[in-house]
Write an enzyme that holds these catalytic residues in place. Structure first.
Site, short mmCIF file in Angstrom:
data_model
loop_
_atom_site.label_atom_id
_atom_site.label_comp_id
_atom_site.label_asym_id
_atom_site.label_seq_id
_atom_site.Cartn_x
_atom_site.Cartn_y
_atom_site.Cartn_z
N CYS A 1 73.47 8.17 25.24
CA CYS A 1 74.63 9.06 24.47
C CYS A 1 73.86 9.50 23.19
O CYS A 1 74.33 8.46 22.16
CB CYS A 1 76.10 8.71 24.75
SG CYS A 1 77.00 10.03 24.03
N CYS B 1 76.93 10.00 20.48
CA CYS B 1 77.50 8.54 19.88
C CYS B 1 76.68 7.57 19.34
O CYS B 1 76.95 6.92 18.37
CB CYS B 1 77.91 7.76 21.52
SG CYS B 1 79.13 8.47 22.15
#
Length: 173
Positions: A131, A134
């Site tokens: 991700c 993130c």
């Protein structure tokens, strides 16, 4: 069973993975809370029960109950957040990124341990899960807390090695 013993059970074609896991087990550069917290968060992040059990046994007595819980919590909340935020980042329709997530993630604000350590655990699991949004968010917080790039790289290395250990072990057992 220790992480090193667990890794020793890997086949010869994964010799590099065995050696890298041994290096993590012997690593003294991060301090016990970061080392064992990363091992625990990343093991839980793999979702591979035999590895989780081995690392839980290895980390027992080396982490405070709060740090062990925070490592597990980082893996749990990143399992959710990494899917959600990767979707909002990758979706062509940017409307999703402007919508409230409506996901509970209180542990990020109050992890029960040093914020930088929790962010490090979260970053490693986010890297394992791919991700980018993130990864950027956690890395930014780590920089704000003065965490050096070498420590960030080490955390991601922990995630990479444990993911490989879990993948190979699951494939041959």
């Amino acid at each position: 069973m220790s992480l090193k013993a667990f890794a020793e059970a890997l086949p010869d074609f994964a010799k590099d993975i065995r050696l890298n896991a041994g290096s993590l087990a012997n690593d003294q550069t991060l301090g016990d809370q970061r080392k064992y917290g990363l091992l625990l968060a990343c093991a839980h992040g793999t979702g591979y029960r035999p590895l989780v059990e081995a690392v839980e046994a290895e980390a027992e007595g080396k982490l405070s109950p709060e740090a062990a819980n925070a490592a597990r919590s980082a893996a749990a909340v990143m399992a959710m957040n990494n899917v959600y935020y990767r979707f909002t980042h990758l979706a062509s329709n940017d409307e999703y990124s402007r919508m409230p997530a409506r996901l509970r993630m209180n542990v990020i604000g109050a992890p029960g341990i040093d914020k930088a350590d929790f962010e490090l655990f979260s970053l490693a699991v986010s890297a394992m899960n791919g991700c980018g949004m993130c990864i950027d968010a956690h890395e930014k917080v780590l920089k704000q807390h003065g965490v050096p790039a070498q420590v960030v790289q080490d955390a991601v290395r922990y995630g990479a090695v444990l993911k490989a250990v879990a993948t190979v072990h699951a494939a041959v057992n």
